[in-house]
Write a protein that holds these residues in place. Sequence first.
Motif, PDB file in Angstrom:
ATOM      1  N   LEU A 284       0.996  -0.995  -0.045  1.00 18.36           N
ATOM      2  CA  LEU A 284       0.098   0.418  -0.025  1.00 18.36           C
ATOM      3  C   LEU A 284       0.122   1.247   0.001  1.00 18.36           C
ATOM      4  O   LEU A 284       0.597   2.237  -0.908  1.00 18.36           O
ATOM      5  N   ALA A 285       1.897   0.873   1.059  1.00 16.65           N
ATOM      6  CA  ALA A 285       3.349   2.686   1.114  1.00 16.65           C
ATOM      7  C   ALA A 285       3.234   3.056  -0.396  1.00 16.65           C
ATOM      8  O   ALA A 285       3.148   4.032  -0.844  1.00 16.65           O
ATOM      9  N   GLN A 286       4.018   1.377  -1.389  1.00 20.19           N
ATOM     10  CA  GLN A 286       4.362   1.720  -2.432  1.00 20.19           C
ATOM     11  C   GLN A 286       2.997   2.195  -3.672  1.00 20.19           C
ATOM     12  O   GLN A 286       3.760   3.636  -4.058  1.00 20.19           O
ATOM     13  N   TYR A 287       2.049   1.848  -3.204  1.00 17.79           N
ATOM     14  CA  TYR A 287       0.568   2.835  -4.616  1.00 17.79           C
ATOM     15  C   TYR A 287       0.721   3.618  -4.538  1.00 17.79           C
ATOM     16  O   TYR A 287       0.238   4.505  -4.540  1.00 17.79           O
ATOM     17  N   ASN A 288       0.370   4.652  -2.712  1.00 16.29           N
ATOM     18  CA  ASN A 288       0.351   5.453  -2.316  1.00 16.29           C
ATOM     19  C   ASN A 288       1.704   6.489  -2.983  1.00 16.29           C
ATOM     20  O   ASN A 288       0.945   7.713  -3.220  1.00 16.29           O
ATOM     21  N   ASN A 289       2.339   5.930  -3.203  1.00 12.82           N
ATOM     22  CA  ASN A 289       3.809   6.805  -3.239  1.00 12.82           C
ATOM     23  C   ASN A 289       3.516   6.894  -4.902  1.00 12.82           C
ATOM     24  O   ASN A 289       4.420   7.307  -5.592  1.00 12.82           O
TER      25      ASN A 289
END
Lengths: 353, 360
Positions: A208-213
């Motif tokens: 999720l963190a990578q998607y949100n970035n």
Amino acid sequence: MLTSRLNRRQLVIAGGAAVAATPLLSRLSVSAQDSITVTMVTDTAGIGDQSFNDMANAGGLRAQDELGITFNVLESQTAADYVRNLTDAAESSDMSIGVGFLLTDALAEVAAQYPDGKFALIDSVVEADNVVNFLFREQEGAFLAGAIAALVSKTGQIGFVGGIRIPPVMRYEVGYVAGAKSVNPDIQIAIAYADDFENPDKGKELTLAQYNNGADVVHAAAGRTGVGAFDAALEKGEGFWVIAADKDQAHLGPDAQLAAVIKGIDTAVFDGIKSAQDGTFVGGIHNLGIADDGMGLGAIHASIGADVTDVIDAYSAAIAGGAIVPPVDDDTLAAFELVSPDAIPAVEATPAS
Amino acid sequence: MTRLKLSSSTLINIGGSIIAVTIALLLGAVVMRLSGADPWAAYKALWNGAFVGKRSIAETLIYSAPLILAGLGFALSMRAGLFNIGIEGQLIVGGFMAALVGAWDLGLPSVLYVPLALFAGAVGGAFWGFIPGYLKAKAGAHEVITTIMLNYLAMRLITYLVLRRDDILPVDPTFVATKKVVPEARLPLLMPPTRLHLGIVIAIAAAIILWYILFKTRFGFNVRAVGLSQGASAYGGINWGRTVVIAMIIAGALAGLAGAGESLGLHGRHWSAAPGYGFTAIAVGLVGRNHPIGVIFSGLLFGALNAGGPAMQSADVSKEIVQLIQGFIILAIAALEVVNRFPAIRSRFSRRSAASKAGA
């Protein structure tokens, strides 16, 4: 295309056996007569990990169906069970199979105690006459994963979520980076590790963190932790992709899986058992890649067009033919010369098919 | 009169544990029957896997050693009135420290190297037990909270050190473990070709020593008094804080020895993946009624279940059934404890004893 190369590898194994097995013939011919018993020992993740233990199990079950052997599985609760289970396996069966890097110490110990037993080890190496080892060139499949990620990404940002940076996972990572940069040298790649193979929550959080970035494709090579990547993609909805590792995991989210790197663990287990059954077993190391049907990119999502898959097929053929050699660690990655899609070297069709 | 009372309560304790185990085995059989397996065949496989043959007995003793040591650690903290959930953390810190010392290759002979590495393990565990003991004594911080936090801290810290600090420590990131312990630091084998090592001897010796400390020394008396009533013991002149801290240090050292036995005896390195023995140790302590000699027997029981468990898979019973039985044992013990604790329930269950008590 993947299956067409199977015969060639069996020839390779049989060829090696003809040379080396001669002094063993008297013993082997006895065991070759009747159906043998094979016991597989899993690591602590066990059956149901949606990953390599399940694949190894599938190979054993196939051998049970097609070769008529007796196939047993012993799962391990803790690391203390490895030696225990392998010893039980060696006592009760003709062949014992250790699944996974973590069983290396234990298999070395037990194989030394049972010099007349036959052993197979997946993902690691124990150098002994009675152990056949199956390693995989994960970087080859991961290279294709990186290429398709870069081709499909709309944001120019992709991600990688790893379990623990043990050698097979590291090969996934560097292969992926090399493939992605070959397609798009300017691509941004986020890399994160969960330091855990059994934690889907952490896998979801990191993805999720990578998607949100800004990433829209994430390759998860993390065992059961990788299951969380699908949760993340499903939560974000359309336009966010996961590339699975080891095994097709489309059942976790049919429209979230862009593709899956397929590692031929099932075929390796099957071939290992077959060699013990027909008397051609010989110790040694098999290093399996695309050319041996040991690796490949499969389960590509139906919405992906031929413009993308043609590039993947060309890369695949070039790797199989040896024209592209994907990196295996940080040093070889730094030295790797990118191969853009327009410049993929053509390779003659392999005569095996 | 007191002597008579003591022995009858001991009998009740032993009887209670046996009843709990029996109930658990019966419940396990019901579950197996419901899932279509043959409980008789499964228990036979369990028995054979744990007790029949030299290798099976060796395996039972191997699995029992860390459970006895860690169970002793739990029992001691319980005697001092602390519910030490941190045995797991103390165990892995001890195992890690022992393996580090053992893998450093100090060039010592076995006679010196083995005790040194064991000592390092005990010190590591003792330090990890000292922290919650000190926080409890000085600040009143509840040990359940602090020990759970310290468990996570231990796991994460060791994972970090093992994966990232191979520049300064003898660790092997590719195995997510320490490097191999050198042969001079490995615990001697007792019964080759089995892998039975000295750990079980250390465990039983530790149990006897702990029994002596608890019941024959002033410190042991203080521990038990503090555990029964903090107020009364303080009134009697016992330094509560000091007693609690020392009890936690010894408990941690015992758990640390359990971990050291695993890395120096069984594996020859410390794996960062925790085996969870620290949590089973709680059950071992409870079933052994927190008595050192009781812990030996309950440790052997859980060790036998763990050793025989994998063999049950050959009777088509999943390995998880053993954990289910262990869970049932804990539930049954807890249920019996409830009956014991509350006089109203107890009197309903045994009217006769209540009546005789009222008559006396």
